[in-house]
Design an enzyme around this catalytic site. Structure first.
Site, PDB file in Angstrom:
ATOM      1  CG  ASP A  27      34.734 -18.759 -11.199  1.00  0.00           C
ATOM      2  OD1 ASP A  27      34.636 -19.984 -11.006  1.00  0.00           O
ATOM      3  OD2 ASP A  27      33.759 -17.993 -11.294  1.00  0.00           O
ATOM      4  CG  ASP A  87      48.599 -10.717  -3.079  1.00  0.00           C
ATOM      5  OD1 ASP A  87      49.256 -11.763  -2.901  1.00  0.00           O
ATOM      6  OD2 ASP A  87      48.853  -9.655  -2.477  1.00  0.00           O
TER       7      ASP A  87
HETATM    8  C1  IPM Z   1      31.801 -23.451  -7.201  1.00  0.00           C
HETATM    9  C2  IPM Z   1      30.570 -22.623  -7.005  1.00  0.00           C
HETATM   10  C3  IPM Z   1      30.122 -22.777  -5.574  1.00  0.00           C
HETATM   11  C4  IPM Z   1      31.265 -22.381  -4.670  1.00  0.00           C
HETATM   12  C5  IPM Z   1      28.879 -21.987  -5.196  1.00  0.00           C
HETATM   13  C6  IPM Z   1      27.739 -22.287  -6.131  1.00  0.00           C
HETATM   14  C7  IPM Z   1      28.481 -22.204  -3.766  1.00  0.00           C
HETATM   15  O1  IPM Z   1      30.830 -21.296  -7.319  1.00  0.00           O
HETATM   16  O2  IPM Z   1      31.715 -24.689  -7.160  1.00  0.00           O
HETATM   17  O3  IPM Z   1      32.882 -22.892  -7.368  1.00  0.00           O
HETATM   18  O4  IPM Z   1      31.521 -21.182  -4.538  1.00  0.00           O
HETATM   19  O5  IPM Z   1      31.910 -23.237  -4.115  1.00  0.00           O
HETATM   20 MN    MN Z   2      32.904 -20.844  -7.647  1.00  0.00          MN
END
Ligand code: IPM
Ligand code: MN
Length: 366
Positions: free
Chosen positions: A256, A228
């Site tokens: 992400d 976190d």
């Molecule tokens: C990633 C993608 C994948 C994951 C999905 C599409 C299953 O988001 O490579 O990060 O979560 O691992």
């Molecule tokens: Mn992902």
């Protein structure tokens, strides 16, 4: 002449568009370095479902097995959204591929050129030199693969679902070894991210990383951070990290976050390295851009091919041991972008070029 034997799994929507440009760049680089490309195309994701009834057809798996690496595009999109979750292209293609080839080490560079800081949602005065960090995500363990994984109706009429987070010490050790190698190739600083104040798996994670680094890499400066806090520190001051290593789901989320602070998904590559070796004695790996299939811009010829091109460079580096052409492609992308060739996602409203012209600019920079 060294032959690069790899499978090309372009996938859906913008996948094939950016893939063909990456292959053009790769062919050009191969010409310069005396390499021969032996690319075998195969369907995956929605294309697999449409043409073979399965997101990961057997024939595709065989082609991958006969190759030294996989160059992957991206899969999924609205066309297959109505399928049950387990048959969705992402889940039914990518996860089984990772498991089949034990692609346990996901390396995601978070690189934002100083010239592109305006693309980041972070205030530019906080990242005057851009961003240059690396996320190492464990990719075949934890919640995504642990059993039991099921939904059960209960006698009292309620419904219950369970996912299981499991880690073995050996799984933590091998990803730590990958992180050590990455940290040694950079600033020798490693941060391990966990949730050891709550989770058993994280307690084992922290103890194992600490012991392993003490035994195998006392030259590294190791720190630990709760996930976190890491999520917060990443937006507050991303460059306090250099290399960070974490378990599967934490890495999914943090990578992400890292991608968005680095401006555009269209610039970020990734490597997923396997436990097994290819015919060259190097890690078998799958190389894919971080962005998705971008259905909204598919077919328009405007998608940014850089992430796919940079993923091809990672393939040269890790699965073929070809550092020189890999670094050359990376430098060419940087030169093309910083000298003004930019697709819409990194043009900030200024003049922009299409997918093909972007790749052309990279080829001239090569
Ligand atoms: C990633 C993608 C994948 C994951 C999905 C599409 C299953 O988001 O490579 O990060 O979560 O691992
Ligand atoms: Mn992902």
């Amino acid at each position: 002449m060294p032959t690069l034997k790899f499978a090309v799994l372009a996938g859906d929507y913008i996948g094939p568009e950016v893939m063909s440009e990456a292959l053009r760049v790769l062919e050009h680089a191969a010409g310069l370095h005396g390499l021969t490309l032996q690319a075998t195309y195969a369907d995956v994701g929605g294309a697999g479902i449409d043409n073979h009834g399965k997101a990961l057809p057997e024939s595709t798996l065989r082609i991958c097995e006969a190759s030294d690496a996989i160059l992957f595009g991206s899969v999924g999109g609205p066309k297959w959204e109505k399928l049950p979750p387990k048959e969705q292209p992402e889940r039914a293609a990518l996860l089984p591929l990772r498991k089949h080839f034990t692609l346990f080490a996901n390396i995601r560079p978070g690189l934002l050129y100083p010239e592109l800081t305006a693309a980041s949602p972070i205030k530019t005065d906080r990242i005057p030199d851009g961003i240059d960090i690396v996320c190492i995500r464990e990719l075949t363990g934890g919640l995504y693969f642990g059993k039991p994984k099921e939904t059960t109706p209960l006698p009292d009429g309620d419904v219950q679902a369970v996912d299981t987070m499991i880690y073995r010490k050996s799984e933590i050790e091998r990803i730590t070894a990958t992180a050590i190698a990455a940290a040694r190739s950079r600033k020798k600083i490693l941060c391990s991210v966990d949730k050891a104040n709550v989770l058993e798996t994280s307690v084992l994670w922290r103890r194992t990383v600490t012991d392993y680094v003490a035994r195998h890499a006392p030259d590294l400066q190791l720190s630990h951070m709760y996930v976190d806090n890491a999520a917060m520190q990443l937006v507050r001051n991303p460059n306090q990290f250099d290399v960070f290593v974490t378990e599967n789901m934490f890495g999914d989320i943090l990578s992400d976050e890292m991608a968005v602070i680095c401006g555009s998904l269209g610039m970020l590559s990734s490597a997923s390295l396997g436990a097994g070796k290819n015919a060259l004695g190097l890690p078998f790996g799958l190389y894919e851009p971080a962005g998705g299939t971008a259905p909204d811009i598919a077919g328009k010829g405007i998608a940014n091919p850089c992430a796919q091109i940079l993923s091809a460079a990672l393939m040269l580096r890790y699965s073929f041991g070809l550092e020189e052409p890999a670094a050359r492609i990376e430098a060419a992308v940087r030169k093309a972008v910083t000298s003004g060739a930019r697709t819409g996602d990194i043009a900030f409203g200024g003049p922009s070029v299409g997918t093909r012209a972007m790749a052309d600019a990279v080829i001239s920079a090569l």
